[in-house]
Design a protein around this motif. Structure first.
Motif, short mmCIF file in Angstrom:
data_model
loop_
_atom_site.label_atom_id
_atom_site.label_comp_id
_atom_site.label_asym_id
_atom_site.label_seq_id
_atom_site.Cartn_x
_atom_site.Cartn_y
_atom_site.Cartn_z
N GLN A 196 0.83 -1.21 0.00
CA GLN A 196 0.00 0.00 0.00
C GLN A 196 0.87 1.27 0.00
OE1 GLN A 196 -2.85 -0.17 3.20
NE2 GLN A 196 -3.59 1.90 2.87
N PHE A 197 2.17 1.10 0.32
CA PHE A 197 3.06 2.24 0.45
C PHE A 197 4.12 2.23 -0.65
CE2 PHE A 197 2.01 1.30 5.06
CZ PHE A 197 1.00 2.24 5.12
N ALA A 198 4.89 3.32 -0.66
CA ALA A 198 6.03 3.39 -1.58
C ALA A 198 7.20 2.59 -1.01
CB ALA A 198 6.43 4.83 -1.81
N GLY A 199 7.41 2.72 0.31
CA GLY A 199 8.50 2.02 0.97
C GLY A 199 8.10 0.58 1.27
N VAL A 200 9.02 -0.35 1.02
CA VAL A 200 8.71 -1.77 1.25
C VAL A 200 9.77 -2.45 2.11
CG1 VAL A 200 7.27 -2.19 -0.79
CG2 VAL A 200 9.75 -2.30 -1.01
N ILE A 232 2.56 7.66 -6.21
CA ILE A 232 1.29 8.29 -5.82
C ILE A 232 1.49 9.42 -4.82
CG2 ILE A 232 0.06 6.10 -6.17
CD1 ILE A 232 -0.40 6.09 -3.07
N HIS A 233 2.70 9.52 -4.22
CA HIS A 233 2.90 10.47 -3.12
C HIS A 233 3.48 11.81 -3.57
CE1 HIS A 233 3.20 6.36 -1.58
NE2 HIS A 233 2.72 6.81 -0.44
N ALA A 234 3.72 11.96 -4.86
CA ALA A 234 4.46 13.15 -5.30
C ALA A 234 3.76 14.47 -4.94
CB ALA A 234 4.74 13.06 -6.80
N ALA A 246 11.53 10.11 4.15
CA ALA A 246 11.69 8.78 3.55
C ALA A 246 11.58 7.70 4.63
CB ALA A 246 13.02 8.71 2.82
N ARG A 247 12.68 7.38 5.28
CA ARG A 247 12.69 6.42 6.38
C ARG A 247 13.72 6.88 7.41
NH1 ARG A 247 8.52 5.14 4.72
NH2 ARG A 247 7.72 3.09 4.08
N GLY A 248 13.37 6.70 8.69
CA GLY A 248 14.26 7.13 9.76
C GLY A 248 15.62 6.45 9.70
N PRO A 267 4.26 12.89 12.92
CA PRO A 267 4.26 11.44 13.20
C PRO A 267 4.01 10.57 11.96
CG PRO A 267 2.19 12.42 13.88
CD PRO A 267 3.01 13.54 13.32
N HIS A 268 4.96 10.59 11.03
CA HIS A 268 4.89 9.80 9.80
C HIS A 268 3.53 9.96 9.11
CE1 HIS A 268 6.71 6.04 7.67
NE2 HIS A 268 6.08 6.84 6.82
N VAL A 269 3.23 11.21 8.79
CA VAL A 269 1.96 11.52 8.11
C VAL A 269 2.18 12.27 6.81
CG1 VAL A 269 0.51 11.52 10.18
CG2 VAL A 269 1.71 13.62 9.53
N HIS A 303 -6.63 11.84 -1.16
CA HIS A 303 -6.72 11.04 -2.40
C HIS A 303 -5.96 9.73 -2.29
CE1 HIS A 303 -8.41 14.65 -4.02
NE2 HIS A 303 -7.32 15.32 -3.72
N TYR A 304 -5.52 9.36 -1.05
CA TYR A 304 -4.60 8.22 -0.94
C TYR A 304 -5.20 6.93 -1.54
CZ TYR A 304 -0.57 5.64 0.50
OH TYR A 304 0.59 4.90 0.44
N ASP A 305 -6.39 6.56 -1.03
CA ASP A 305 -6.97 5.28 -1.47
C ASP A 305 -7.26 5.29 -2.96
OD1 ASP A 305 -6.76 4.10 0.96
OD2 ASP A 305 -8.85 4.38 1.54
C1 GLV Z 1 5.04 5.82 3.46
O1 GLV Z 1 5.81 5.91 4.35
C2 GLV Z 1 5.31 5.15 2.22
O2 GLV Z 1 6.36 4.51 2.10
O3 GLV Z 1 4.48 5.21 1.30
#
Ligand code: GLV
Length: 335
Positions: free
Chosen positions: A74-78, A98-100, A247-249, A295-297, A303-305
Motif C-alpha cells: 500500500q506504500f512506496a517504501g517496502v 502516488i505520493h508526489a 523517507a525512512r528514519g 508522526p509519519h503523516v 486522495h490516498y486510497d
Molecule cells: C510511506 O511511508 C510510504 O512509504 O508510502
C-alpha cells in the motif's frame, strides 16, 4: 472461463464501496475480498487460495498463504517486507509515484517554514512576546537564494524539483544510477523529464551536501542506504543547513543528528520518520527548538486510497492479462 483469482485487500482503515467496485470491475475472474483488521493476528483464517494480496505493513508467511503469487504494497517504501520468505514465491510491487503531490508540498512547506523562521515565530507567539530585535531574529532566508539537494531522485524528488524551481531555487540531486531512466510509475501530468541542475552519483554525496541549504531525503531504506547520513555527512553539510527526512528514519544516524542539532552546526531538521516509530517519549527530538516533527503523516492525502487502489486496479488488469506489472521491486536492490 479460466480459473478465478482470489484477491485479498487487507487494510487498517475501511475502503469506500466505489473503490472496491472498481477493483471487482477489472475482470470477472477476480474474487475480491476486503478485510479491515489492526494486525495479521486479528485478521483470522482468510488465506485459503489467496493469490493476490494488497496490504500495508503485514504479509503472511509462505505456510499461511501457500498460493500467494503477488503482494501489492500500500506504500512506496517496502523495507518492512524485505526479509519475508513469502517473497520467494510472490512478486512485490509498490505504490511508488502516488505520493508526489502531497510530499512535494510537505517539503516546500518545511523549506518555507525554516526559511521564514516559523518555528521561532511560534516560540515567541507562545510567550506573547514582541522582541526588541525582531528584524534580526526573524530575518528570512529567501528560497530564491538557496540550493536544495535531493537524495533519491524519483517521482517525489522530481516534484520537489519542480516546486523548488518555481521559487527560484537551485536544484541538485543524487541518484543510485545517474545514467538510468526512472522506471517508477508516476501520476499523469507529472512528467519524468524534470532534471536537476546537477545530478551526482552516490559516491559524491558529500560534495553535493556541501552545496545545499536544504537537504531532502527521499531514498528507499536498504542495507546500502541505512545510516547514509551519519556524523561525517552531517559535518559535510553547510553550517546552518536544514535536513528534511520524509523517507525512512533508518537513513539517518539519529544520535549523530541529535548531536549536530544540539551543537547548532545543523540549522534545523524537519522529520516525518524516525529510527523507532512511534518516536519514544524520551527522544530529545521532541523538544529540540530547531526541529519540526510530524508522526509519519507526510504521505497522507485525501486522495490516498483513490490513487493507491487506482494503481492496484491497473496492476490487476495487467496481472489478469499476463502483462508486466508496474513498480515491481528488485529484491537485490531492495526497492
Ligand atoms: C510511506 O511511508 C510510504 O512509504 O508510502
Amino acid at each position: 472461463m479460466p480459473d478465478p483469482i482470489s484477491v485479498l485487500v487487507f487494510t487498517q482503515t475501511p475502503i469506500s464501496e466505489p473503490l472496491i467496485k472498481r477493483l471487482r470491475a477489472v475482470s470477472p475472474r477476480l474474487r475480491v475480498e476486503v478485510r479491515v483488521a489492526p494486525s495479521l493476528d486479528e485478521l483470522g483464517d482468510v488465506w485459503r487460495g489467496v493469490e493476490v494480496l494488497y496490504t500495508s505493513w503485514f504479509a503472511p508467511t509462505p505456510q499461511m498463504a501457500p498460493d500467494l503469487r503477488w503482494v501489492q504494497g500500500q506504500f512506496a517504501g517496502v523495507d518492512h517486507f524485505l526479509g519475508n520468505p513469502v517473497l520467494q514465491q510472490a512478486v512485490l510491487t509498490t505504490t511508488s509515484g502516488i505520493h508526489a503531490p502531497n510530499l512535494g508540498e510537505y517539503v516546500l512547506m518545511m523549506m518555507l517554514a525554516f526559511g521564514h523562521r516559523l518555528p521561532r515565530l511560534l516560540q515567541y507567539q507562545q510567550k506573547s512576546e514582541w522582541p526588541q530585535d525582531r528584524y534580526r531574529l526573524f530575518a528570512p532566508a529567501e528560497l530564491c537564494d538557496c540550493t536544495v539537494g535531493i537524495v533519491g531522485y524519483g517521482s517525489i524528488g522530481r516534484q520537489v524539483a519542480r516546486l523548488a524551481r518555481a521559487f527560484g531555487m537551485r536544484v541538485l540531486a543524487t541518484k543510485r544510477n545517474i545514467a538510468g531512466a526512472d522506471a517508477g510509475w508516476h501520476l499523469p501530468g507529472l512528467s519524468v523529464a524534470e532534471q536537476p541542475d546537477r545530478l551526482y552519483p552516490p559516491a559524491e554525496l558529500k560534495a553535493m551536501l556541501a552545496e545545499c541549504d536544504y537537504v531532502v531525503l527521499l531514498a528507499p531504506l536498504t542495507p546500502e542506504t541505512e545510516k547514509m547520513i551519519g556524523a561525517a555527512e552531517l559535518a559535510a553539510m553547510k553550517p546552518g543547513a536544514v535536513l528534511i527526512n520524509v523517507a525512512r528514519g533508518g537513513l539517518v544516524d539519529e544520535p549523530a543528528l541529535i548531536e549536530a542539532l544540539r551543537a547548532g552546526t545543523l540549522g534545523g531538521a524537519a522529520l516525518d520518520v524516525f529510527t523507532r516509530e512511534p518516536l519514544p517519549a524520551d527522544s530529545p527530538l521532541w523538544t529540540l527548538p530547531n526541529v519540526v516533527l510530524s508522526p509519519h503523516v507526510g504521505g497522507i492525502t485525501p486522495h490516498y486510497d483513490e490513487r493507491a487502489l487506482g494503481l492496484f486496479a491497473e496492476n490487476l488488469r495487467r496481472y489478469v492479462a499476463g502483462e508486466p506489472l508496474l513498480n515491481v521491486v528488485d529484491l537485490k536492490k531492495g526497492y
